[in-house]
Design an enzyme around this catalytic site. Structure first.
Site, mmCIF file in Angstrom:
data_model
loop_
_atom_site.group_PDB
_atom_site.id
_atom_site.type_symbol
_atom_site.label_atom_id
_atom_site.label_comp_id
_atom_site.label_asym_id
_atom_site.label_seq_id
_atom_site.Cartn_x
_atom_site.Cartn_y
_atom_site.Cartn_z
ATOM 1 N N LYS A 14 0.836 -1.203 0.000
ATOM 2 C CA LYS A 14 0.000 0.000 0.000
ATOM 3 C C LYS A 14 0.874 1.259 0.000
ATOM 4 C CE LYS A 14 -2.278 -1.092 3.808
ATOM 5 N NZ LYS A 14 -1.803 -2.441 4.191
ATOM 6 N N ARG A 89 -9.635 0.118 9.604
ATOM 7 C CA ARG A 89 -9.072 -1.198 9.860
ATOM 8 C C ARG A 89 -10.018 -2.071 10.669
ATOM 9 N NH1 ARG A 89 -3.406 -0.015 9.343
ATOM 10 N NH2 ARG A 89 -2.110 -1.865 9.472
ATOM 11 N N ARG A 128 11.419 -5.795 4.656
ATOM 12 C CA ARG A 128 11.279 -4.382 5.019
ATOM 13 C C ARG A 128 11.959 -4.081 6.356
ATOM 14 N NH1 ARG A 128 5.178 -2.354 5.342
ATOM 15 N NH2 ARG A 128 5.220 -3.413 7.326
ATOM 16 N N ARG A 134 11.590 -0.793 11.462
ATOM 17 C CA ARG A 134 10.401 -0.662 12.312
ATOM 18 C C ARG A 134 10.368 -1.761 13.365
ATOM 19 N NH1 ARG A 134 5.288 -0.070 8.385
ATOM 20 N NH2 ARG A 134 4.369 -1.221 10.123
#
Ligand code: ADP
Length: 191
Positions: A14, A89, A128, A134
């Protein structure tokens, strides 16, 4: 104003595809995950509350993200609409969004959904983690919980928006970033 939702499981791409859509249609890209991460980085009270939930792979309370979105709807003017990424969500958030839009005399153009299988979610998030650092990408347990949270709380939105005639889906896998971008842009053009 035009309102679009960019939908899909964690790691579907996204964030990667949002820029091209937002640019082409002059939309403000709003990522609730990115907004929450900047609250955490700034050390605000809201960020502090959100951090433990996010790091465990849980959702933050509906009221927190609904407040962020409503504030943007009230203040952002220099665009032709919004591309909502990571919101709604939950079904409760989707109902809150419906209320916010009808209160403004607006309506949703459509949900642009990028779908990938669970096995690819894990692969993408692991990749990622190395690049973005993260905390919620770093632990297997957190990733598993995010996938479970997605299936339990977020996936019901597929039916919610299908019933409303607003759900449009492309496959985010297989295909390169460019191939998926072509699919997504063609889809938005057709809405
Ligand atoms: P991803 O696309 O990998 O799921 P995001 O950046 O969209 O990542 O979101 C990261 C985290 O932020 C989520 O796992 C959740 O804890 C929190 N979050 C983001 N958006 C929402 C939302 N609409 N409602 C509740 N929690 C949210």
């Amino acid at each position: 104003m035009k309102y679009y939702i960019l939908f899909g499981p964690p790691g579907a791409g996204k964030g990667t595809q949002a820029g091209a859509i937002a640019e082409k249609y002059n939309l403000r890209h709003v990522s609730t995950g990115a907004l929450l991460r900047s609250e955490i980085a700034a050390g605000t009270a809201l960020g502090l509350e959100a951090k433990a939930l996010i790091d465990a792979g849980n959702l933050v309370p509906d009221s927190v993200v609904e407040g962020m979105i409503e504030h943007l709807f009230d203040t952002v003017r220099d665009c032709s609409g919004f591309l909502l990424d990571g919101f709604p969500r939950t079904v409760a958030q989707a109902e809150a969004l419906d209320r916010m839009l009808s209160a403004r005399g607006e309506s949703l153009e459509g949900v642009i959904s990028i779908m990938i299988p669970d096995s690819v979610i894990r692969e993408r998030i692991a990749g990622r983690a190395a690049v973005e650092g993260r905390a919620d990408d770093a632990s297997e347990a957190t990733i598993s919980n995010r996938i479970a949270t997605y299936h339990a709380q977020t996936e019901p939105l597929v039916d919610f928006y299908r019933k409303a005639g607003k759900y449009f889906e492309v496959q985010g896998y297989p295909g390169s970033i460019e191939e998926v971008r072509e699919r997504v842009l063609a889809l938005v053009e057709s809405i």
